[in-house]
Write an enzyme that holds these catalytic residues in place. Structure first.
Site: not given
Length: 550
Positions: A218, A245, A343, A443, A529
């Site tokens: 990273r 986070h 994550t 679905k 999210k």
């Protein structure tokens, strides 16, 4: 057989991967910046207080030495439970310097959630802010492995517990020199740096074990002028992303590697955010998608001088093409810089390259990584513009879920490919697009309906402030697309008007046959999210209350 041409690989890294652990690399970088007088590491936008790299480096080293003398080593773990603050990364860095694993905990977790998280991480020491102390004390009663609780945001002892500062003082020898300290060396492939909480979108959060190697990769991306940041002195970043986070943790550690000034916010306030952009001459701002809808319609932006702002970066959750374009236009930017990661991949493994943004895309494959899209039924590797499950492979992928080999093996196959659970495709320019979560697909009579597509349509209506879509169970059709909607303040719409609006823009399988439920707030996680499980619960409850199918 895999078709090699359909496996997209990242370019060669701009900088080679440095030797050493994450702690050694951070120590080297921060010591260098600490020797430049007055270089600011963090600013708290709420209280307008700065802390220099020298102050941060010295306290982090003191904590490292104190933790080592307390008896912590690579066999131990600590928890850091705090809102974004000037002190947050001090114990994080101190632990990384000596090989102690760090398990950041969400400061807004309740006691049950904290207990679940710490049952996984098994910390010996907990660093906590004052407001979270009582919750940690209640958890400690059920988790006796916690030997010590240290208060982060107090210079003196608090309610009988040592502060970080008195903890350091009580464990360091007289005359200790921070600049003589040498971080520990160990195997960066095997030694765990961080244990992050998974999203928990499919059940209780799991512990994601990330070895030092993942952070080192990273850091290489952070230094990369194409996929990361150009290392320019006095660069200032504004972040309202939670540090606990993965998005906030690894972007911020990357900023420290680069010597940037991080202007932090622990709570979003629109005018403070805009004033900080102006007053601190912010070049890059880090946002979660929750805030983009807000800024797309803000009337305050033009009141501030934002001429220094070079980019806005989005991550942590999907951002729709329409909202991204609207925000870019409001801030007079060419586009929004996006990243995609899990994550379990440490940080973003798809990133918008500098100067190569494409509306709706989440970016291209970063150095050291490769990605492919596979058919949902056959597992065959697909080609350009073909939709399937996104799979990625590379050195930032977790070593596994803590004490959960079954879940690890279900996510990462024998060839090292991590199956993301996201539906995606790549175009002729090798930009990747995320369509939806595999498990979120509705679905309907054998058709697969992507909630994100319907959410994007709903958000384009001027009377709709926010929306979420999920499948409503149905005996005949399997599932019916249904929506929860928040209307703009002062606006009115009927359920039928919304259903008809969507129906006018989609094929028959995508109509909102499950109806619409009006809510005050769409359920979301901390990074913005959408919480599909809670949306589904709202819809089911409304149906049981007498709501009819449409």
């Amino acid at each position: 057989m895999e078709d090699a041409k359909n496996i997209k690989k990242g370019p060669a890294p701009f900088y080679p991967l440095e030797d050493g652990t994450a702690g050694e690399q951070l120590h080297k970088a921060m010591k260098r910046y600490a020797l430049v007088p007055g270089t600011i590491a963090f600013t708290d936008a709420h209280i307008e207080v700065n802390i220099t790299y020298a102050e941060y480096f010295e306290m982090s080293v003191r904590l490292a030495e104190a933790m080592k003398r307390y008896g912590l080593n690579t066999n131990h773990r600590i928890v850091v439970c705090s809102e974004n603050s000037l002190q947050f990364f001090m114990p994080v860095l101190g632990a990384l310097f000596i090989g102690v694993a760090v398990a950041p905990a969400n400061d807004i977790y309740n006691e049950r959630e904290l207990l679940n998280s710490m049952n996984i991480s098994q910390p010996t020491v907990v660093f906590v802010s004052k407001k979270g102390l009582q919750k940690i004390l209640n958890v400690q009663k059920k988790l006796p492995i916690i030997q010590k609780i240290i208060i982060m945001d107090s210079k003196t002892d608090y309610q009988g517990f040592q502060s970080m500062y008195t903890f350091v003082t009580s464990h360091l020898p007289p005359g200790f020199n921070e600049y003589d300290f040498v971080p520990e060396s160990f195997d960066r492939d095997k030694t765990i740096a961080l244990i992050m909480n998974s999203s928990g979108s499919t059940g209780l959060p799991k512990g994601v074990a990330l070895p030092h190697r993942t952070a080192c990769v990273r850091f290489s991306h952070a230094r990369d002028p194409i996929f990361g940041n150009q290392i320019i002195p006095d660069t200032a970043i504004l972040s309202v992303v939670p540090f606990h986070h993965g998005f906030g943790m690894f972007t911020t550690l990357g900023y420290l590697i680069c010597g940037f000034r991080v202007v932090l916010m622990y709570r979003f306030e629109e005018e403070l955010f805009l004033r900080s952009l102006q007053d601190y001459k912010i070049q890059s701002a880090l946002l979660v998608p929750t805030l983009f809808s807000f800024f797309a319609k803000s009337t305050l932006i033009d009141k501030y001088d934002l001429s220094n702002l070079h980019e806005i970066a989005s991550g942590g959750a999907p951002l729709s093409k329409e909202v991204g374009e609207a925000v870019a236009k409001r801030f007079h930017l060419p586009g929004i810089r996006q990243g995609y990661g899990l994550t379990e991949t440490t940080s973003a493994i798809l990133i918008t390259p500098e100067g190569d943004d494409k509306p709706g895309a989440v970016g291209k494959v970063v150095p050291f990584f490769e990605a492919k899209v596979v058919d949902l039924d056959t597992g065959k590797t697909l080609g350009v513009n073909q939709r399937g499950e996104l799979c990625v492979r590379g050195p930032m992928i977790m070593s596994g879920y803590v004490n959960n080999p079954e879940a690890t093996n279900a996510l990462i196959d024998k060839d090292g490919w991590l199956h993301s659970g996201d539906i995606a495709y790549w175009d002729e320019d090798e930009h990747f697009f995320i369509v939806d979560r595999l498990k979120s697909l509705i679905k309907y009579k054998g058709y697969q309906v992507a909630p994100a597509e319907l959410e994007s349509i709903l958000l384009q209506h001027p009377n709709i402030f926010d929306a979420g879509v999920a499948g409503l169970p149905d005996d005949d059709a399997g599932e019916l697309p249904a929506a929860v909607v928040v209307l703009e303040h002062g606006k009115t719409m009927t359920e039928k008007e919304i259903v008809d609006y969507v129906a006018s823009q989609v094929t028959t399988a995508k109509k909102l046959r499950g109806g619409v439920v009006f809510v005050d707030e769409v359920p979301k996680g901390l990074t913005g999210k959408l919480d599909a499980r809670k949306i589904r619960e709202i819809l089911i409850k409304a149906k049981k209350g007498g709501k009819s199918k449409l």
